[in-house]
Scaffold this motif. Structure first.
Motif, PDB file in Angstrom:
ATOM      1  N   ARG A  15       0.667  -0.738  -0.382  1.00  0.00           N
ATOM      2  CA  ARG A  15       0.265  -0.219   0.120  1.00  0.00           C
ATOM      3  C   ARG A  15       0.617   1.190   0.150  1.00  0.00           C
ATOM      4  NH1 ARG A  15      -3.130  -3.058   3.588  1.00  0.00           N
ATOM      5  NH2 ARG A  15      -2.377  -2.434   5.299  1.00  0.00           N
ATOM      6  N   GLU A  16       1.584   1.361   1.078  1.00  0.00           N
ATOM      7  CA  GLU A  16       2.457   2.721   0.920  1.00  0.00           C
ATOM      8  C   GLU A  16       3.526   2.551  -0.173  1.00  0.00           C
ATOM      9  OE1 GLU A  16       5.500   1.733   4.028  1.00  0.00           O
ATOM     10  OE2 GLU A  16       3.535   2.232   5.491  1.00  0.00           O
ATOM     11  N   GLU A  17       4.235   1.286  -1.220  1.00  0.00           N
ATOM     12  CA  GLU A  17       5.068   2.074  -2.783  1.00  0.00           C
ATOM     13  C   GLU A  17       3.143   2.286  -3.657  1.00  0.00           C
ATOM     14  OE1 GLU A  17       6.620  -1.945  -3.241  1.00  0.00           O
ATOM     15  OE2 GLU A  17       7.833  -2.190  -2.144  1.00  0.00           O
ATOM     16  N   GLU A  21       3.931   5.841  -5.318  1.00  0.00           N
ATOM     17  CA  GLU A  21       3.801   6.146  -6.743  1.00  0.00           C
ATOM     18  C   GLU A  21       2.975   6.114  -7.546  1.00  0.00           C
ATOM     19  OE1 GLU A  21       2.662   2.073  -9.242  1.00  0.00           O
ATOM     20  OE2 GLU A  21       4.757   0.705  -7.827  1.00  0.00           O
ATOM     21  N   ARG A  22       1.472   6.561  -6.859  1.00  0.00           N
ATOM     22  CA  ARG A  22       0.840   7.540  -6.810  1.00  0.00           C
ATOM     23  C   ARG A  22       1.090   8.725  -6.870  1.00  0.00           C
ATOM     24  NH1 ARG A  22      -3.391   6.127  -3.675  1.00  0.00           N
ATOM     25  NH2 ARG A  22      -3.454   3.763  -4.221  1.00  0.00           N
ATOM     26  N   LYS A  23       1.999   9.604  -5.706  1.00  0.00           N
ATOM     27  CA  LYS A  23       2.363  10.216  -5.253  1.00  0.00           C
ATOM     28  C   LYS A  23       3.392  11.246  -6.313  1.00  0.00           C
ATOM     29  CE  LYS A  23       4.832  13.150  -2.030  1.00  0.00           C
ATOM     30  NZ  LYS A  23       5.024  13.385  -0.540  1.00  0.00           N
ATOM     31  N   GLN A  24       4.423  10.339  -7.098  1.00  0.00           N
ATOM     32  CA  GLN A  24       5.285  10.851  -8.065  1.00  0.00           C
ATOM     33  C   GLN A  24       4.522  11.064  -9.117  1.00  0.00           C
ATOM     34  OE1 GLN A  24       7.710   7.333  -8.147  1.00  0.00           O
ATOM     35  NE2 GLN A  24       8.890   8.492  -5.812  1.00  0.00           N
ATOM     36  N   HIS A  25       3.595  10.269  -9.955  1.00  0.00           N
ATOM     37  CA  HIS A  25       2.283   9.793 -11.193  1.00  0.00           C
ATOM     38  C   HIS A  25       1.863  11.277 -10.834  1.00  0.00           C
ATOM     39  CE1 HIS A  25       1.172   9.398 -14.823  1.00  0.00           C
ATOM     40  NE2 HIS A  25      -0.147   9.328 -14.070  1.00  0.00           N
ATOM     41  N   GLU A  26       1.306  12.112  -9.335  1.00  0.00           N
ATOM     42  CA  GLU A  26       0.359  13.418  -9.655  1.00  0.00           C
ATOM     43  C   GLU A  26       1.491  13.852 -10.032  1.00  0.00           C
ATOM     44  OE1 GLU A  26      -1.548  12.763  -6.407  1.00  0.00           O
ATOM     45  OE2 GLU A  26      -3.352  11.931  -7.089  1.00  0.00           O
ATOM     46  N   HIS A  27       2.520  14.588  -9.429  1.00  0.00           N
ATOM     47  CA  HIS A  27       3.808  15.495  -9.137  1.00  0.00           C
ATOM     48  C   HIS A  27       4.234  15.184 -10.684  1.00  0.00           C
ATOM     49  CE1 HIS A  27       6.060  18.002  -7.402  1.00  0.00           C
ATOM     50  NE2 HIS A  27       7.600  17.108  -7.802  1.00  0.00           N
TER      51      HIS A  27
END
Length: 64
Positions: A15-17, A21-27
């Motif tokens: 879940r943390e990974e 990944e979602r955070k990096q994609h949004e950024h």
């Protein structure tokens, strides 16, 4: 550590990974779209509106 604890820890790590990944994609998406100043959207909208009005005036308003 029991098997159940290991299983829970594994899921927690997954879940943390995924969250990272979602955070990096949004950024990355924000960086791509963030380079354009909002005023350019307004300018583009005005140009497109004026172009559409000019085309309508030349081709359609003259036929009435």
């Amino acid at each position: 550590m029991t098997h159940q604890e290991e299983h829970q820890q594994h899921h927690r790590k997954e879940r943390e990974e995924k969250k990272e990944e979602r955070k990096q994609h949004e950024h990355a998406a924000e960086r791509r779209l963030g380079n354009i100043h909002p005023a350019w959207y307004l300018a583009l909208g005005l140009v497109l509106t004026m172009t559409a009005t000019l085309i309508w005036t030349i081709f359609y308003a003259g036929s009435f």
